[in-house]
Design a protein around this motif. Sequence first.
Motif, short mmCIF file in Angstrom:
data_model
loop_
_atom_site.label_atom_id
_atom_site.label_comp_id
_atom_site.label_asym_id
_atom_site.label_seq_id
_atom_site.Cartn_x
_atom_site.Cartn_y
_atom_site.Cartn_z
N GLN A 137 7.60 20.65 58.74
CA GLN A 137 7.41 19.24 58.42
C GLN A 137 6.89 18.57 59.69
O GLN A 137 7.65 18.03 60.49
N GLY B 106 8.14 17.35 64.56
CA GLY B 106 8.71 17.53 63.23
C GLY B 106 9.90 18.46 63.28
O GLY B 106 10.57 18.60 64.31
N PHE B 107 10.15 19.11 62.15
CA PHE B 107 11.28 20.03 62.05
C PHE B 107 10.91 21.11 61.05
O PHE B 107 9.93 20.98 60.30
N GLU C 134 11.87 10.76 59.16
CA GLU C 134 11.99 11.77 58.12
C GLU C 134 13.07 12.78 58.46
O GLU C 134 13.78 13.25 57.56
N TRP C 135 13.21 13.15 59.71
CA TRP C 135 14.25 14.09 60.12
C TRP C 135 15.64 13.48 59.90
O TRP C 135 16.54 14.13 59.38
N TYR C 136 15.80 12.22 60.31
CA TYR C 136 17.09 11.55 60.12
C TYR C 136 17.38 11.37 58.63
O TYR C 136 18.53 11.51 58.20
N ILE D 154 18.54 22.54 62.29
CA ILE D 154 17.41 21.71 61.91
C ILE D 154 17.29 20.61 62.97
O ILE D 154 17.91 19.56 62.88
N ARG D 155 16.48 20.88 63.98
CA ARG D 155 16.32 19.99 65.11
C ARG D 155 14.95 19.34 65.08
O ARG D 155 13.99 19.86 64.51
N LEU D 156 14.86 18.19 65.73
CA LEU D 156 13.59 17.51 65.93
C LEU D 156 12.92 18.13 67.15
O LEU D 156 13.49 18.12 68.24
N ASN E 30 18.45 14.65 70.30
CA ASN E 30 17.11 15.16 70.00
C ASN E 30 16.02 14.25 70.57
O ASN E 30 15.01 14.74 71.11
N HIS F 49 18.82 14.61 57.02
CA HIS F 49 20.26 14.81 57.27
C HIS F 49 21.10 13.74 56.56
O HIS F 49 22.22 14.02 56.09
#
Length: 523
Positions: A91, A77-78, A102-104, A62-64, A29, A107
């Motif tokens: 987000q 964001g995602f 925040e994305w990491y 749910i990708r960045l 990503n 998950h």
Amino acid sequence: MPMHREGAASRPHLARHHLRVLDDFARENIYSLYQFNFSDSGDALGAEVPGPEPAFQLDRRIRLQRLRPLDGQNRVGFKLCNSTGGDCVQQAYSSGIVAAQEWYRFHYINILALLPTAHEDSHGSHFVFSCRYDDRDCHAQHFQTSHHPTYGSCYTFNSVWATHRPGVTHRISLVLRAEQQDHLPLLSTKAGIKVMIHPQDHTPFLEHQGFSIRPGTETTIDIREDEVHRLGSPYGQCMDSTGSVDVQLLYNTSYTRQACLVSCFQQLMVQTCSCGYFFYPLPAGAKYCSYMRHPAWGHCFHHLYQKLKTHQLPCTTRCPQPCRESSYKLSAGTSRWPSSTSADWVLAVLGETSRRNPWPPSASIKSWPLPLPSSPSRARTEGPTSRSRAQPLSPVPCPRISLAKVNIFYQELNYRMVNETPVYSVSQLLSAMGSLWSLWLGSSVLSVVEVLELLLDAMALTLLLCCRWLRGSQGQPREAMRVPPPSQRPASGPVAAGTTSNAPGPGCLRLPRCCRDFSRSLG
């Protein structure tokens, strides 16, 4: 006093494979957005730990990505969508670093939610290097260990000496290790140690409070304690030690407003989203949220958390401030430690001490992984005067990114107490009202009594006049009597002298009885 490494938590052994898959997905990503390949943490080369890993499938939807919110600005964001995919929330963040973290993190907690409640942290025993409290060595029973999902190992110093020795200026000195090996670089970009001072029976919330300590420094912290006493009803709303709140506390500690808010939100989270947020304790019978079990929990959590921030949830009113609360005012000073001239021998002695006497005594930890001198006994016997003949110490790579020294003590032997008092009591309120009345109306209590007496007299006089009028109205005939014409008069003789006639004369009306009695009394 809780302490933990301020950085990223180490990789749980039971989920190392899933975290490596997540790292590869994160690398993919970030490269698609910034054409940059960050280096591997080296964990893939580590030995595998035997044991079954929980079944987990990474949600690659749910990708960045780059987003364009309603304000039109380009952000990163995602998206989090509901179970049908028809409603999605963005987000979005203006900083790509915050967006990646925040994305990491989203998950990451989905993976941890599938692990057992107590999982091992491989570097927890290496965190506290040495400890002295009131010139005495600390022991393992003085610390309570816990695991934080983001920060990793957390040590809470809860010594019983403080209660047995009142009036003594307590001082604690610690040497801490902020190791970053095997940590998750995308979970946090900071390296250091976070310390928080709190009462013994309170739950620490390190995400919202605490201060950071930089590695390679010696930090001296002065503490001043303030105790606040708040007034309850009818002057305000607070929670005393004998009261109860309409929230089941999920922490086995004394009441604090932050613990009540967290417990209230977690219970609403379980009721609304059918699962609990991983960073907070669970109510009985509930499970943590993971998109393996609850695919749309992120969408539900976002809406619920937005309501909490805008005070649309009842948690704010259900969790009052405590009536008695202690707070700590801190002042800190830092200096370089160890200095450039003493770094070699200080680190060598610390490494030798750690190898021979590991801390804590009851814990089984490995030797300190710093290079030791080739002949430490010779270096000690020759002393500093034989520098030309002494064996050189082995170089220590980057010593100031791994060690920190902390000294904490009370600044004053006493504490400050702040008591809330009512601005106006009942007597003060009446006195103030009388003063304002006299000031603005120019009257006093006697004037008010005289005015009341005048009003009562006027009301009594009005009541008497009304009663007299009503009695007079009841005595009058319903219709006036007319004098008959002469042809209709009865034939009768003259009225005898000395007698009177009740028949009214011409042009006269019958008077009421009271008036007739009054006229007789006058005659």
